[in-house]
Design an enzyme around this catalytic site. Structure first.
Site, mmCIF file in Angstrom:
data_model
loop_
_atom_site.group_PDB
_atom_site.id
_atom_site.type_symbol
_atom_site.label_atom_id
_atom_site.label_comp_id
_atom_site.label_asym_id
_atom_site.label_seq_id
_atom_site.Cartn_x
_atom_site.Cartn_y
_atom_site.Cartn_z
ATOM 1 C CG ASP A 72 -0.282 -0.447 2.498
ATOM 2 O OD1 ASP A 72 0.939 -0.235 2.627
ATOM 3 O OD2 ASP A 72 -0.966 -1.002 3.361
ATOM 4 C CG HIS A 134 -5.696 -2.689 8.957
ATOM 5 N ND1 HIS A 134 -5.839 -1.342 9.236
ATOM 6 C CD2 HIS A 134 -4.393 -2.953 9.207
ATOM 7 C CE1 HIS A 134 -4.698 -0.835 9.605
ATOM 8 N NE2 HIS A 134 -3.793 -1.787 9.608
HETATM 9 P P1 PGA Z 1 2.295 -1.671 12.341
HETATM 10 O O1 PGA Z 1 1.118 -1.660 11.324
HETATM 11 O O2 PGA Z 1 3.335 -2.589 11.778
HETATM 12 O O3 PGA Z 1 2.794 -0.236 12.403
HETATM 13 O O4 PGA Z 1 1.754 -2.149 13.640
HETATM 14 C C1 PGA Z 1 0.609 -2.885 10.900
HETATM 15 C C2 PGA Z 1 -0.643 -2.640 10.142
HETATM 16 O O5 PGA Z 1 -1.369 -1.686 10.466
HETATM 17 O O6 PGA Z 1 -0.925 -3.424 9.231
#
Ligand code: PGA
Length: 240
Positions: A72, A134
Site C-alpha cells: 500500500d 486489517h
Molecule cells: P504496524 O502496522 O506494523 O505499524 O503495527 C501494521 C498494520 O497496520 O498493518
C-alpha cells in the site's frame, strides 16, 4: 494456518530473514510482497545486516534480480516525503541492498494486480496486522474479492498511525490510501504475517480462532489460503 511463537522479536525476525535469504539464493528473481509500518523494520534491518556482513548466508545475497511488490501507499503524498511508503522502503531496505529500483513496485492504480500477474505473481508475501484486523489497508468491511483500490482509513487506523508515525497529530495522517485487496493478497503463493506488540494480542487471538472469512475482521481471509504462517513474539499474549 501455522502459528509460531518466538521468545523475542530478534529471534522471530532472524527466522523470517533466513527464509527470505534462502529463497533468494534458490531463486534470484524471487517476488517478495512487502509491508511497511513498525512491524517489519527489524526484519529489514536483519536483511540489510546479512547483505552487508553475511550474517545469515555465508555467501553474499544478491538482490539485483529480486522483485518487490508493496502492499500500500498513502494517496496524494510526495513519494520523497518522510511519510511516504516509497521513502520508508528506500530508507529501510532498498537503498541498503543492491536491489534494482526498477524491480520495486507500489500500487498506483487498479492495474497493480495485472502487473503482479504479468511479473509471475508474488512468491512470498510479508504482512503485518492492524489492531482492528486489517491487512494492508483492507479495513473492516473489505470484501473477499477486493483487488487493488483506493480505500478510506478508519478512525482507529488514523489514530494508531498518528501516534506511531505523526507525533500524535491525527490531522497529519492521510485519510486515503491505495491498497492491494484481500483477493490480491490471497493470490501470493506463501504468506507470513508478523506481530510483535502486546497491542496485537487480541488480533492474533481472533485470527487463531477464525474458521472462515468474516468481513468485520479482514485478516480472517487468511483462513482461505493453504500456506500461511503467523510469526509472533512473547509480547503477544497468545499461545502458539
Ligand atoms: P504496524 O502496522 O506494523 O505499524 O503495527 C501494521 C498494520 O497496520 O498493518
Amino acid at each position: 494456518m501455522k502459528f509460531i511463537k518466538f521468545k523475542t522479536e530478534a529471534e522471530a525476525v532472524k527466522h523470517v530473514a533466513e527464509i527470505i535469504v534462502k529463497k533468494i539464493h534458490a531463486k534470484p528473481s524471487l517476488a517478495l510482497g512487502l509491508a511497511t509500518g513498525s512491524t517489519p523494520i527489524k526484519l529489514y534491518q536483519t536483511l540489510v545486516d546479512d547483505y552487508k556482513h553475511h550474517t545469515i548466508s555465508k555467501q553474499a545475497t544478491d538482490w539485483s534480480h529480486v522483485k518487490t511488490f508493496n502492499l500500500d501507499e498513502y494517496v496524494g503524498v510526495d513519494y520523497n516525503s518522510e511519510i511516504s511508503y516509497h521513502k520508508f522502503m528506500a530508507d529501510n531496505l532498498f537503498d541498503k541492498v543492491n536491489i534494482n529500483k526498477h524491480n520495486t513496485f507500489f500500487p498506483e492504480d487498479h492495474s497493480f494486480d495485472s502487473l503482479i500477474s504479468k511479473q509471475g505473481g508474488v512468491d512470498l508475501q510479508i504482512l503485518g496486522i492492524g489492531t482492528n484486523g486489517h491487512i494492508g489497508f483492507n479495513e473492516p468491511g473489505s470484501k473477499a474479492d477486493s483487488l487493488t483500490r483506493v480505500v478510506e482509513l478508519v478512525p482507529n487506523t488514523i489514530a494508531v498511525n498518528a501516534k506511531k508515525f505523526f507525533n500524535g497529530d491525527i490531522n497529519a495522517v492521510p485519510k486515503t490510501a491505495i491498497s492491494m485487496g484481500l483477493a490480491s493478497i490471497l493470490k501470493s503463493k506463501e504468506i507470513i504475517l508478523l506481530a510483535f506488540e502486546d497491542a496485537k494480542t487480541d488480533a492474533i487471538s481472533k485470527l487463531k480462532k477464525a474458521k472462515s472469512f468474516d468481513p468485520s475482521f479482514p485478516a480472517s481471509i487468511l483462513t482461505q489460503h493453504p500456506n500461511v504462517t503467523i510469526i509472533f513474539d512473547s509480547s503477544v499474549k497468545v499461545d502458539a
